[in-house]
Design a protein around this motif. Structure first.
Motif, PDB file in Angstrom:
ATOM      1  N   LEU A   1      64.152  99.481  64.287  1.00  0.00           N
ATOM      2  CA  LEU A   1      63.933  99.607  65.581  1.00  0.00           C
ATOM      3  C   LEU A   1      62.632  99.985  66.071  1.00  0.00           C
ATOM      4  N   THR A   2      62.009 101.152  65.086  1.00  0.00           N
ATOM      5  CA  THR A   2      60.950 101.855  65.644  1.00  0.00           C
ATOM      6  C   THR A   2      59.503 101.437  64.979  1.00  0.00           C
ATOM      7  N   GLY A   3      59.764 100.794  63.713  1.00  0.00           N
ATOM      8  CA  GLY A   3      58.643 100.536  63.103  1.00  0.00           C
ATOM      9  C   GLY A   3      57.968 101.646  62.067  1.00  0.00           C
ATOM     10  N   ARG A   4      58.868 102.624  61.967  1.00  0.00           N
ATOM     11  CA  ARG A   4      58.319 103.617  61.277  1.00  0.00           C
ATOM     12  C   ARG A   4      59.669 104.399  60.726  1.00  0.00           C
ATOM     13  N   THR A   5      59.603 105.398  59.702  1.00  0.00           N
ATOM     14  CA  THR A   5      60.649 106.147  59.241  1.00  0.00           C
ATOM     15  C   THR A   5      60.743 107.690  59.968  1.00  0.00           C
ATOM     16  N   LEU A   6      61.823 107.670  60.668  1.00  0.00           N
ATOM     17  CA  LEU A   6      61.851 108.885  61.452  1.00  0.00           C
ATOM     18  C   LEU A   6      62.386 110.295  60.194  1.00  0.00           C
TER      19      LEU A   6
ATOM     20  N   ARG B   1      38.433 107.655  74.975  1.00  0.00           N
ATOM     21  CA  ARG B   1      39.457 108.272  74.122  1.00  0.00           C
ATOM     22  C   ARG B   1      40.662 107.939  74.583  1.00  0.00           C
ATOM     23  N   SER B   2      40.759 107.608  75.995  1.00  0.00           N
ATOM     24  CA  SER B   2      42.040 107.271  76.520  1.00  0.00           C
ATOM     25  C   SER B   2      42.498 105.703  76.071  1.00  0.00           C
ATOM     26  N   SER B   3      41.392 105.071  75.809  1.00  0.00           N
ATOM     27  CA  SER B   3      41.785 103.470  75.559  1.00  0.00           C
ATOM     28  C   SER B   3      42.219 103.288  74.174  1.00  0.00           C
ATOM     29  N   ILE B   4      42.483 104.268  73.358  1.00  0.00           N
ATOM     30  CA  ILE B   4      42.914 104.245  71.987  1.00  0.00           C
ATOM     31  C   ILE B   4      44.318 105.059  71.929  1.00  0.00           C
ATOM     32  N   ALA B   5      44.943 105.761  73.316  1.00  0.00           N
ATOM     33  CA  ALA B   5      46.097 106.325  73.269  1.00  0.00           C
ATOM     34  C   ALA B   5      47.198 105.598  72.994  1.00  0.00           C
ATOM     35  N   SER B   6      48.367 106.044  72.220  1.00  0.00           N
ATOM     36  CA  SER B   6      49.516 105.450  72.055  1.00  0.00           C
ATOM     37  C   SER B   6      50.266 106.551  71.429  1.00  0.00           C
ATOM     38  N   ALA B   7      51.815 106.389  71.549  1.00  0.00           N
ATOM     39  CA  ALA B   7      52.741 107.112  70.781  1.00  0.00           C
ATOM     40  C   ALA B   7      52.579 107.150  69.374  1.00  0.00           C
ATOM     41  N   GLY B   8      52.399 105.934  68.776  1.00  0.00           N
ATOM     42  CA  GLY B   8      52.273 105.687  67.412  1.00  0.00           C
ATOM     43  C   GLY B   8      50.767 106.583  66.882  1.00  0.00           C
TER      44      GLY B   8
ATOM     45  N   GLY C   1      54.689 104.722  80.978  1.00  0.00           N
ATOM     46  CA  GLY C   1      55.881 104.161  80.732  1.00  0.00           C
ATOM     47  C   GLY C   1      56.024 103.723  79.317  1.00  0.00           C
ATOM     48  N   SER C   2      55.074 102.949  78.741  1.00  0.00           N
ATOM     49  CA  SER C   2      55.373 102.737  77.356  1.00  0.00           C
ATOM     50  C   SER C   2      55.463 103.813  76.460  1.00  0.00           C
TER      51      SER C   2
ATOM     52  N   HIS D   1      58.705 104.358  73.988  1.00  0.00           N
ATOM     53  CA  HIS D   1      58.788 104.618  72.565  1.00  0.00           C
ATOM     54  C   HIS D   1      59.380 106.049  72.276  1.00  0.00           C
ATOM     55  N   VAL D   2      59.099 106.996  72.808  1.00  0.00           N
ATOM     56  CA  VAL D   2      59.649 108.236  72.434  1.00  0.00           C
ATOM     57  C   VAL D   2      61.063 108.278  72.600  1.00  0.00           C
TER      58      VAL D   2
END
Length: 728
Positions: free
Chosen positions: A233-238, A386-393, A594-595, A599-600
Motif C-alpha cells: 500500500l505504501t511501497g515501503r516498510t513502515l 530544490r523544490s523540483s525534487i521534493a516529495s514525501a518519499g 496534496g500528493s 502519501h503521509v
C-alpha cells in the motif's frame, strides 16, 4: 513463524524461470517496436516524411491531411505487428503515465466492420480531465481536456497497443501534465543556447538538452512483498527491525549479480531494446537487493518518456519473474535508499557537447561560457531547483549519508575551481591592446588545458560537474524526470538570455571585441555565483552552518521546499520564459502539496492497521504464552517461581510497556490526522501532516521494532528484513 509468513516464504520458493523467447543481438532488436526514423522512411510518403521531420527538428505544425497519411501508415505498421488497439500515452500530474485504449475496430453505416485510425485520432483525443489532479484548474463538472500528439517522441508498440506520446491540456489551454511544460522549457533553452553558441560557431542552428538518467531500485520476492501490507500500500516498510547483516560489509556493491536477478535484467533489457530504450549499464547497488540500470544519453524529452516507460516495463517484468520492484526512495530503514541521478548537458546540431572541455583555448572559452552560466543559473534559483525534487518519499532520503543534502550546492573539483579563481583575478583593464585581440584572448593564456576527467566525484554534492555534464544527484527514484528537467532548463535558458544581453551591450556600447565582452561578463558571474560552489563534505554540520552564512536555502521537508513555487520571482521566471502561467504554477504547488498529504495520510492509516491488527495482537498472544509459562512454574515451584521466572517476567513487562507506547502514540497520531484533515488551507494542512502526524511514525516504529526482538519468531506476524532482503 506465523502462518502468513510461512505461506509467503513457501510461495517465494515457487520461482518460475520466465524469459522472453525472442533473443538476438541488441543492435538488431533496437527500436523494433518503435515508429522511428527507419519506420517513417519505410512507411511514409515523401510529403508526410518531410512534414514529420520538420515538426521534430524545427517544431513546425503538421497539416491535418498529412496527419491522416501518418495515421494510416502507423496503423498499417502496427497491425502488421499484431496490434489491435491504440492509446494516447500521457503524463498527468499523478507523477506516472495514463492511457485509454481504443480498438482500431469500427463499424460502417451498413454494418460492415473495418480497422479505422485517422489523423483526428492520432493528433487529438479527449480524456476526462476532472478525474486527474489539476490543482483547481478543472472542476468535477468541467471534465473536458485534450491530449495532443507529440511527434518529437516516437509512437511505440507495447503489448498489443500502439502508444502515442502526447501532452495533456485543459479545455481552457492550461497544461495538466508534466510533458507540456518540459517541452516549453526545452524550446526556451534551445533558443537561448543557440543564440549564445553562435558566438563561437555561426553554423549552429539548434541546441538539444540531453539527459542520461540512472535508475536505482529494489527487488523483493513477490510473495514476501505481498505478505506485507505496508509494502503493497505504501511501497515501503513502515516497521521492521534491521537485519543483523545489512550493507556494512560493502559486499553487495558491484558484486556478482544473483542468478534470478540476472535473468530478470536480461529479459528486461530485451524488452527495453525493442522499445528503443538504450539501456546499457546494470549492476548491484550498495544496499542488499538494490540494483541500478542506466541508458545511453538521449534528447531530454525522449529520455523522460523512456524513463517512465522503463518503470512500467520493470514492474511487469518483475511480476513475471516473481519479484516486486520497489521504486520508493527509502523502502527499508537502516540501509541506503534509491535515487535517480539526472546527468544533463547541452548538445548542438553540429555535434558539439557545450559542456565538454575543448582542446584549444577558444573551445574552452565556449565551454566556460556554458559552464559558468549554468553555475550562475543554479545559484540564482537554487531554492526553486530544490523544490523540483521534493516529495514525501524523498524526504526520507535526502541528507541521510547516502544521498545529497537538501542544501543545493555545486561541486566542480579542484582543477576547475583553480581555473575560475584564476580567471576571477584577471583585470581586463591592465591588458595591452595586442593582448585583447581575439586570438590572444586565449583567454590571454589564462585558460589552461582542461581534461575531460578533471574532477573527482563527490557523492554528497546535489549538483556535481562530472567531466562533460552536470549530475543532479538528489532526484528521487519515483520522481518523473520532467519536473527537475523543466526547472533546470528554464533557469539555464533565462540565464543565457541575460548573458547574451550583457555581452551584446558591451560589444555595441563599449566597443569591446566579442571575446573580450564574453570574458568580462563571465568574470563577474564567477564572482557573484561563488557562494553556490562547494567541494567539501555536504553531510557535515560545518557545511550546514557555512551554507546558512552564504544564505543558501535548507528546506528539509516537502512542505517547506514547495513554498518557493509561488514566490514572485518564480512566477515571473516561468511566465517570462513561456514555460508556465501563474495559474499553472500555483496549480502544481497545490497538486504537490496534496500528493504529500495523501502519501503521509495513507502511511498513517496503514501504520494504524498494522499496530492494531497485527503487532499488538501478536505481542499479546506471545505475552500470554509467557504468562502461562510463569503460572506453570508457580504451580510446580510455589513462591520460589519468581526467581526462576525472572527473565520471563521482565519480558512480559517490556512487552506491556511497548504495547502501551504503541497504543498511546497511535491514538495520538489518529487524533493529529483528524485535526489536520479539518484544516482548509492546503499549506497549513501539509505542514500539520509533516509536523504533527508524521512525527509519531518513528516513535511507533521504535516500540514495534523492539517488540519484534522480544516476540518469538513463530508468533511475529510480518515478514522480517532478513527474509526480505537477501535474494537467493
Amino acid at each position: 513463524m506465523s502462518k502468513i509468513r510461512f505461506a509467503a516464504i513457501a510461495e517465494s520458493h515457487k520461482r518460475n524461470s520466465v524469459t522472453i523467447e525472442e533473443k538476438g543481438r541488441r543492435s538488431e532488436l533496437f527500436g523494433k517496436n518503435v515508429f522511428n526514423a527507419e519506420r517513417r522512411l519505410q512507411y511514409l510518403t515523401k510529403d508526410a516524411l518531410e512534414s514529420v521531420e520538420s515538426a521534430i527538428f524545427s517544431g513546425s505544425k503538421i497539416d491535418r491531411k498529412i496527419a491522416d497519411q501518418v495515421a494510416e501508415a502507423m496503423k498499417g505498421w502496427a497491425i502488421s505487428m499484431g496490434v489491435t488497439h491504440y492509446t494516447h500515452w500521457f503524463q498527468p500530474l499523478t507523477g506516472s503515465t495514463a492511457e485509454k485504449h481504443d480498438a482500431f475496430f469500427d463499424l460502417l453505416l451498413d454494418g460492415r466492420a473495418l480497422e479505422k485510425f485517422g489523423g483526428g485520432q492520432l493528433v487529438q483525443q479527449e480524456p476526462d480531465a476532472s478525474s486527474f489532479p489539476s490543482g483547481g484548474i478543472r472542476n468535477t463538472f468541467e471534465a473536458r481536456g485534450y491530449t495532443a500528439w507529440d511527434p518529437t517522441s516516437p509512437a511505440f508498440i507495447y503489448g498489443t497497443t500502439l502508444c502515442i506520446p502526447t501532452i495533456f491540456v485543459s479545455y481552457t489551454g492550461e497544461a495538466l501534465d508534466n510533458k507540456a511544460p518540459l517541452l516549453r522549457a526545452l524550446g526556451a533553452v534551445d533558443e537561448a543556447a543557440t543564440a549564445v553558441a553562435k558566438y563561437f560557431d555561426k553554423n549552429v542552428s539548434k541546441v538539444n538538452a540531453t539527459l542520461g538518467w540512472e535508475q536505482e531500485y529494489f527487488l523483493v520476492d513477490k510473495a514476501l512483498a505481498e505478505s506485507r501490507p505496508d509494502i503493497i500500500l505504501t511501497g515501503r516498510t513502515l516497521v521492521g527491525h534491521s537485519a543483523a547483516k545489512g550493507q556494512q560489509l560493502d559486499d553487495h556493491y558491484f558484486g556478482v549479480i544473483p542468478a534470478r536477478v540476472l535473468s530478470f535484467m536480461s529479459d528486461l533489457e530485451q524488452e527495453c531494446t525493442k522499445l528503443g530504450i538504450p539501456v546499457k549499464t546494470r549492476h548491484n547497488e550498495v544496499a542488499p537487493n538494490q540494483f541500478e540500470l542506466a541508458p545511453v544519453f538521449e534528447e531530454a524529452n525522449l529520455a523522460v518518456d523512456h524513463n517512465l516507460l522503463l518503470m512500467d516495463v520493470m514492474d511487469k517484468m518483475a511480476n513475471k519473474h516473481n519479484f516486486k520492484v520497489l521504486f520508493h526512495e527509502k523502502p527499508f530503514a537502516g540501509i541506503n535508499g534509491s535515487g535517480k541521478h539526472n546527468n544533463w548537458s547541452l548538445a548542438t546540431d553540429t555535434g558539439v557537447n557545450l559542456l565538454s572541455p575543448g582542446s584549444t583555448p577558444m573551445k574552452n572559452l565556449q565551454f566556460l561560457t556554458f559552464f559558468i552560466n549554468t553555475i550562475k543559473a543554479v545559484d540564482a534559483y537554487e531554492e526553486l531547483l530544490r523544490s523540483s525534487i521534493a516529495s514525501a518519499g524523498n524526504d526520507h532520503r535526502l541528507g541521510t549519508n547516502e544521498a545529497p543534502p537538501a542544501i543545493l550546492s555545486i561541486f566542480i573539483g579542484t582543477q576547475l575551481s583553480q581555473v575560475l579563481d584564476e580567471l576571477e583575478g584577471v583585470s581586463m583593464g591592465k591588458l595591452s591592446p595586442e593582448e585583447k585581440t581575439e586570438l590572444k584572448l586565449n583567454v590571454v593564456g589564462k585558460i589552461p588545458e582542461i581534461l575531460l576527467d578533471n574532477t573527482d566525484r563527490n557523492r554528497t554534492s546535489p549538483f556535481a560537474f562530472t567531466g562533460n555534464k552536470f549530475e543532479m544527484r538528489g532526484v528521487g527514484s519515483q520522481t518523473n524526470c520532467a519536473k527537475p528537467m523543466t526547472v533546470l532548463n528554464t533557469i539555464v535558458a533565462k540565464q543565457l538570455q541575460e548573458f547574451k544581453k550583457e555581452v551584446d551591450i558591451l560589444i555595441e556600447k563599449k566597443n569591446l571585441k566579442k571575446d573580450e565582452a564574453i570574458f568580462n561578463v563571465l568574470r563577474e558571474y564567477i564572482k557573484t555565483s561563488k557562494r553556490i560552489r562547494f567541494d567539501g563534505d555536504g553531510y557535515s554540520d560545518e557545511w550546514e552552518k557555512e551554507a546558512r552564512k552564504r544564505k543558501l536555502s535548507n528546506n528539509k521537508t516537502t512542505p517547506q521546499a514547495l513554498q518557493v513555487l509561488t514566490a514572485a520571482e518564480s512566477l515571473s521566471l516561468f511566465k517570462s520564459m513561456n514555460v508556465m502561467s501563474e495559474v499553472e504554477v500555483k496549480a502544481r504547488q497545490e497538486v504537490e502539496l496534496g500528493s504529500y498529504i495523501m502519501h503521509v495520510q495513507i502511511e498513517g492509516r496503514v501504520l494504524n492497521e498494522l499496530m492494531y491488527n497485527f503487532i499488538i495482537p501478536s505481542a499479546i498472544n506471545y505475552q500470554n504464552k509467557l504468562i502461562k509459562n510463569v503460572l506453570g512454574l508457580k504451580e510446580i515451584y510455589g513462591s520460589s517461581h519468581k526467581q526462576l521466572a525472572a527473565s520471563q517476567l521482565e519480558i512480559i513487562q517490556k512487552i506491556s510497556e511497548h504495547i502501551e507506547i504503541i497504543k498511546s502514540k497511535t491514538d495520538a497520531m489518529i487524533h493529529a490526522r483528524k485535526d489536520a484533515n479539518g484544516l482548509k488551507d492546503i499549506n497549513k494542512k501539509a505542514t500539520a501532516y509533516e509536523k504533527d502526524v508524521k512525527s509519531h511514525f518513528d516513535e511507533i516504529r521504535y516500540s514495534s521494532d523492539k517488540l519484534e526482538q522480544l516476540v518469538g519468531d513463530e508468533d511475529w506476524p510480518l515478514t522480517k528484513y532478513r527474509e526480505l532482503l537477501f535474494i537467493k
